[in-house]
Design an enzyme around this catalytic site. Structure first.
Site, PDB file in Angstrom:
ATOM      1  N   GLU A 185      59.902 -46.915  87.273  1.00 60.02           N
ATOM      2  CA  GLU A 185      61.302 -47.280  87.026  1.00 60.02           C
ATOM      3  C   GLU A 185      62.024 -47.851  88.249  1.00 60.02           C
ATOM      4  O   GLU A 185      62.699 -48.885  88.159  1.00 60.02           O
ATOM      5  CB  GLU A 185      62.093 -46.070  86.486  1.00 60.02           C
ATOM      6  CG  GLU A 185      61.807 -45.750  85.027  1.00 60.02           C
ATOM      7  CD  GLU A 185      60.627 -44.828  84.838  1.00 60.02           C
ATOM      8  OE1 GLU A 185      59.815 -44.690  85.774  1.00 60.02           O
ATOM      9  OE2 GLU A 185      60.498 -44.254  83.752  1.00 60.02           O
ATOM     10  N   GLU A 193      56.996 -38.637  81.215  1.00 58.56           N
ATOM     11  CA  GLU A 193      58.134 -37.744  80.969  1.00 58.56           C
ATOM     12  C   GLU A 193      57.940 -36.920  79.691  1.00 58.56           C
ATOM     13  O   GLU A 193      58.303 -35.750  79.640  1.00 58.56           O
ATOM     14  CB  GLU A 193      59.434 -38.560  80.932  1.00 58.56           C
ATOM     15  CG  GLU A 193      59.782 -39.118  82.334  1.00 58.56           C
ATOM     16  CD  GLU A 193      60.944 -40.093  82.308  1.00 58.56           C
ATOM     17  OE1 GLU A 193      60.771 -41.176  81.710  1.00 58.56           O
ATOM     18  OE2 GLU A 193      62.006 -39.788  82.860  1.00 58.56           O
TER      19      GLU A 193
HETATM   20  N1  COA Z   1      56.749 -52.217  76.726  1.00 54.20           N
HETATM   21  C1  COA Z   1      56.437 -53.123  75.793  1.00 54.20           C
HETATM   22  N2  COA Z   1      55.193 -53.636  75.624  1.00 54.20           N
HETATM   23  C2  COA Z   1      54.234 -53.197  76.459  1.00 54.20           C
HETATM   24  C3  COA Z   1      54.494 -52.250  77.466  1.00 54.20           C
HETATM   25  C4  COA Z   1      55.819 -51.748  77.585  1.00 54.20           C
HETATM   26  N3  COA Z   1      56.143 -50.814  78.493  1.00 54.20           N
HETATM   27  N4  COA Z   1      53.353 -52.021  78.149  1.00 54.20           N
HETATM   28  C5  COA Z   1      52.416 -52.801  77.592  1.00 54.20           C
HETATM   29  N5  COA Z   1      52.942 -53.506  76.574  1.00 54.20           N
HETATM   30  C6  COA Z   1      52.266 -54.486  75.707  1.00 54.20           C
HETATM   31  C7  COA Z   1      51.975 -55.763  76.461  1.00 54.20           C
HETATM   32  O1  COA Z   1      53.126 -56.614  76.461  1.00 54.20           O
HETATM   33  C8  COA Z   1      50.827 -56.329  75.657  1.00 54.20           C
HETATM   34  O2  COA Z   1      51.328 -56.894  74.471  1.00 54.20           O
HETATM   35  P1  COA Z   1      50.746 -58.338  73.944  1.00 54.20           P
HETATM   36  O3  COA Z   1      49.280 -58.052  73.666  1.00 54.20           O
HETATM   37  O4  COA Z   1      51.555 -58.614  72.726  1.00 54.20           O
HETATM   38  O5  COA Z   1      50.948 -59.286  75.080  1.00 54.20           O
HETATM   39  C9  COA Z   1      50.054 -55.058  75.245  1.00 54.20           C
HETATM   40  O6  COA Z   1      50.988 -53.977  75.363  1.00 54.20           O
HETATM   41  C10 COA Z   1      48.877 -54.756  76.130  1.00 54.20           C
HETATM   42  O7  COA Z   1      49.327 -54.705  77.475  1.00 54.20           O
HETATM   43  P2  COA Z   1      48.670 -55.561  78.659  1.00 54.20           P
HETATM   44  O8  COA Z   1      49.697 -55.720  79.730  1.00 54.20           O
HETATM   45  O9  COA Z   1      48.047 -56.795  78.120  1.00 54.20           O
HETATM   46  O10 COA Z   1      47.515 -54.552  79.121  1.00 54.20           O
HETATM   47  P3  COA Z   1      46.865 -54.494  80.583  1.00 54.20           P
HETATM   48  O11 COA Z   1      45.701 -53.570  80.442  1.00 54.20           O
HETATM   49  O12 COA Z   1      46.643 -55.836  81.141  1.00 54.20           O
HETATM   50  O13 COA Z   1      47.998 -53.778  81.506  1.00 54.20           O
HETATM   51  C11 COA Z   1      49.660 -52.110  82.046  1.00 54.20           C
HETATM   52  C12 COA Z   1      48.390 -52.441  81.233  1.00 54.20           C
HETATM   53  C13 COA Z   1      50.132 -50.719  81.612  1.00 54.20           C
HETATM   54  C14 COA Z   1      49.346 -52.115  83.561  1.00 54.20           C
HETATM   55  C15 COA Z   1      50.746 -53.180  81.759  1.00 54.20           C
HETATM   56  O14 COA Z   1      50.831 -53.332  80.342  1.00 54.20           O
HETATM   57  C16 COA Z   1      52.103 -52.805  82.267  1.00 54.20           C
HETATM   58  O15 COA Z   1      52.349 -52.901  83.462  1.00 54.20           O
HETATM   59  N6  COA Z   1      53.005 -52.361  81.350  1.00 54.20           N
HETATM   60  C17 COA Z   1      54.347 -52.039  81.718  1.00 54.20           C
HETATM   61  C18 COA Z   1      54.447 -50.664  82.369  1.00 54.20           C
HETATM   62  C19 COA Z   1      55.887 -50.359  82.685  1.00 54.20           C
HETATM   63  O16 COA Z   1      56.435 -50.892  83.632  1.00 54.20           O
HETATM   64  N7  COA Z   1      56.503 -49.525  81.836  1.00 54.20           N
HETATM   65  C20 COA Z   1      57.925 -49.321  81.876  1.00 54.20           C
HETATM   66  C21 COA Z   1      58.259 -48.036  82.485  1.00 54.20           C
HETATM   67  S1  COA Z   1      59.995 -47.818  82.495  1.00 54.20           S
END
Ligand code: COA
Length: 244
Positions: free
Chosen positions: A136, A116
């Site tokens: 979302e 966004e």
């Molecule tokens: N909010 C808060 N923290 C987040 C985040 C988010 N949207 N996305 C990633 N992080 C944090 C993780 O909790 C992790 O923190 P930690 O090391 O303290 O555990 C760190 O960032 C690294 O993320 P990780 O999930 O370990 O990386 P990955 O490569 O395995 O996966 C994603 C990457 C993007 C697929 C996964 O992090 C994810 O699905 N994130 C959420 C995406 C989402 O739904 N966003 C919200 C949209 S409204």
């Protein structure tokens, strides 16, 4: 300007500003603090006539921004409080009021508020590792940063509804084909490409550039006839400013 917790604001001597989302440990997730920091940064940019173009980028290797900070969901304010905050600090409307062209340099995860923010920019360049998505609806919420409005305006309704309703993620090639981004480049070329765009913009008369941007952005909310009037007014104003 310095002292922000979640973003870095830098300015070059030739009028380029960089805004770096800077929470790499959380994949630059968009937090309340980031909203406040970006609000201050964009307010400063709007008022600075020396700035001719702005590049948004994300710190770290893995993401431009992985969406809203999911950890803050647990402590979300009440609807009434959220409405009040939005009335005084509407970051998304502020994006619309930035007169200088903004370029998003997108890499890695570009999810939720990440996409966004990119959509509020005027130009988008992405690297080949970019992954775009709006998670979302799958999380039981609606996009809150304009995505339901900006995405169809930029890539068309069919692609926007596909991403929104099915949670489909796009790779860089798909994003290019579907009109979400302007250019797709190898990762090492990302910043250089965004800077080349900024250089091209900065080589033109800033008043002409701002008026051209305004004609497009404001015109999108108008009928064609009103848009033609707007274009005429801005063209006349541009000519007048060049005769001075
Ligand atoms: N909010 C808060 N923290 C987040 C985040 C988010 N949207 N996305 C990633 N992080 C944090 C993780 O909790 C992790 O923190 P930690 O090391 O303290 O555990 C760190 O960032 C690294 O993320 P990780 O999930 O370990 O990386 P990955 O490569 O395995 O996966 C994603 C990457 C993007 C697929 C996964 O992090 C994810 O699905 N994130 C959420 C995406 C989402 O739904 N966003 C919200 C949209 S409204």
């Amino acid at each position: 300007m310095s002292g922000f917790n979640t973003a870095i604001f830098e300015k070059t001597d030739w009028g380029l500003a960089y805004v770096t989302l800077n929470r790499p440990q959380a994949l630059n997730a968009f937090s309340v603090q980031m909203r406040d920091d970006l609000y201050e940064i964009l307010t400063a940019i709007r008022q600075d006539d020396e700035i001719r173009a702005v590049i948004f980028k994300g710190a770290g290797d893995k993401a431009f921004c992985a969406g809203a900070d999911l950890r803050e969901f647990l402590t979300a304010p009440s609807a009434a409080k959220a409405r009040k905050i939005r009335a005084i600090r509407d970051l998304w409307r502020l994006f619309l009021r930035v007169p200088q062209p903004m370029i998003a340099a997108l890499h890695g995860y570009v999810l939720g508020s990440g996409i966004e923010i990119g959509l509020f920019c005027d130009l988008r360049v992405a690297s080949e590792d970019a992954i775009f998505g709006l998670p979302e609806v799958g999380l039981g919420i609606l996009p809150g940063a304009g995505g339901t409005q900006t995405l169809p305006r930029i890539m068309g309704m069919a692609g926007a509804l596909d991403m929104l309703l099915t949670g489909r993620r796009l790779n860089g090639q798909e994003a290019l084909q579907m009109g979400l981004i302007n250019q797709l480049v190898p990762r090492p070329e990302l910043l250089k490409t965004a800077e080349a765009m900024a250089h091209a913009i900065a080589s033109f008369d800033p008043v002409v550039v701002r008026n051209a941007k305004q004609a497009v952005i404001k015109g999108l909310d108008m009928s064609l006839s009103q848009g033609l009037d707007l274009e005429w007014r801005l063209a006349t104003k541009t000519k007048r400013s060049q005769c001075q």
